[in-house]
Scaffold this active site. Structure first.
Site, PDB file in Angstrom:
ATOM      1  N   HIS A 267       0.812  -1.224   0.000  1.00  0.00           N
ATOM      2  CA  HIS A 267       0.000   0.000   0.000  1.00  0.00           C
ATOM      3  C   HIS A 267       0.839   1.266   0.000  1.00  0.00           C
ATOM      4  CE1 HIS A 267      -3.330  -2.639   1.946  1.00  0.00           C
ATOM      5  NE2 HIS A 267      -3.346  -2.718   0.619  1.00  0.00           N
TER       6      HIS A 267
ATOM      7  N   CYS B  78       3.357  13.777  -6.623  1.00  0.00           N
ATOM      8  CA  CYS B  78       2.474  14.765  -7.243  1.00  0.00           C
ATOM      9  C   CYS B  78       1.406  14.041  -8.055  1.00  0.00           C
ATOM     10  CB  CYS B  78       3.285  15.694  -8.139  1.00  0.00           C
ATOM     11  SG  CYS B  78       2.258  16.843  -9.103  1.00  0.00           S
TER      12      CYS B  78
END
EC number: 2.3.1.-
Length: 314
Positions: free
Chosen positions: A161, A169
């Site tokens: 994860h 970004c």
């Protein structure tokens, strides 16, 4: 039940500081660990036999391995976030679509980051790192985003994860260290301060809407786009290439051990289904029931940091 941890974050003459009560510091390793029975010597023998038979062991860890380091989880009975509060984790779609939601998230994460990033591996993390160095552990898959396995020295590792210690970004994909973003927050918010009345998983804290309204969030230095921690939020999906990679590691293994996970989230549960389909033996070390108890040949309800160091990996 509401737990108060005395966490405050404020600016004093341009220098940010975090205050955590001594009671919390002393007891943080116990606050978020659910009750469990004493280690059973017979179960230790069974577990030792399971580990000794394996030559290519794959281990999957979840939040339950890090609660003993003082990091709360979501689902543990009585002590997890869902048991303590009505709050729920942020959803990926909400974060992406809403600047105010991103502002609230980053304000809370800014306050929680100094404490979250200071957490250290516990004996369970060190045990698995030792197993790897001795050739027992074929691959380690963690559902956690706290970097504690990396801090313990694990290298044959997939962070399923992602990791909170990285920021990316949303527009250009540029990746930067989370600590660098913390300094940019400080520069943009020299007079901003907040006091949190509780800790949540994954570096989050509890703040009111009024507290976050004036918090300034910097954009990407490369393109000016919005920033997001390099983690998979609830409602998002794990990268397909990463999923395929883990499936291959599972199929290479001769045994699978689950440590500190209820396996309620499908992103991790699917690999246990793969192991079951390939007739790979499965053992589970987790306090409380899991989604895969019926698939396991061995289920243990002990604390991870108490049981794993007792096992000889040779």
């Amino acid at each position: 039940m509401r737990l108060t941890y005395g966490l405050s974050f404020r600016s004093t003459k341009g220098c940010w500081a975090t205050n955590l009560s001594q009671q919390c510091l002393r007891g943080s390793s116990r606050l978020f660990v659910p009750p469990s029975p004493p280690v059973n010597p017979e179960e230790v023998k069974e577990f030792q036999h399971f580990i000794s038979l394996s030559k290519k062991l794959l281990v999957m860890t979840g939040a339950g391995i890090s609660t003993e380091s003082g990091i709360p989880d979501y689902r543990s009975e009585k002590v997890g976030l869902y048991a303590r509060t009505a709050r729920r984790p942020i959803q990926h779609s909400d974060f992406v679509r809403s600047a105010p939601i991103r502002q609230r998230y980053w304000a809370r994460n800014f306050v929680g980051w100094p404490q979250f990033s200071s957490h250290r591996p516990n004996p369970a993390h060190w045990a698995l790192s030792t197993w790897e160095s001795l050739g027992k552990l074929h691959w380690l898959v963690t559902q956690n985003v706290d970097a504690l396995h990396t801090k313990a020295g694990s290298q044959r590792l997939t962070e399923l994860h992602g990791c909170m210690h990285r920021v990316l970004c949303l527009d250009c994909g540029a990746q930067t260290p989370r600590e660098a973003l913390q300094e940019r927050f400080r520069v943009l918010n020299p007079k901003w301060g907040a006091e949190a009345q509780g800790l949540a998983p994954d570096g989050d804290v509890f703040l009111s809407d009024e507290q976050v309204q004036s918090f300034q969030v910097p954009p990407c230095l490369r393109c000016g786009g919005p920033l997001k921690p390099d983690v998979v939020f609830f409602g998002d999906t794990v990268d397909a290439a990463k999923v395929d990679f883990v499936h291959k590691r599972v199929k290479e293994a001769d045994a699978v051990l689950v440590v500190g996970s209820s396996l309620q989230v499908y992103s991790g549960y699917r690999f246990i289904l793969t192991a079951w389909d390939k007739k790979i033996p499965i053992a589970i070390l987790n306090i409380g029931p899991t989604r895969s108890d019926h698939l396991a040949c061995l289920k243990l309800n002990s604390r991870c940091g108490e049981l794993l160091p007792l096992i000889d990996p040779h």
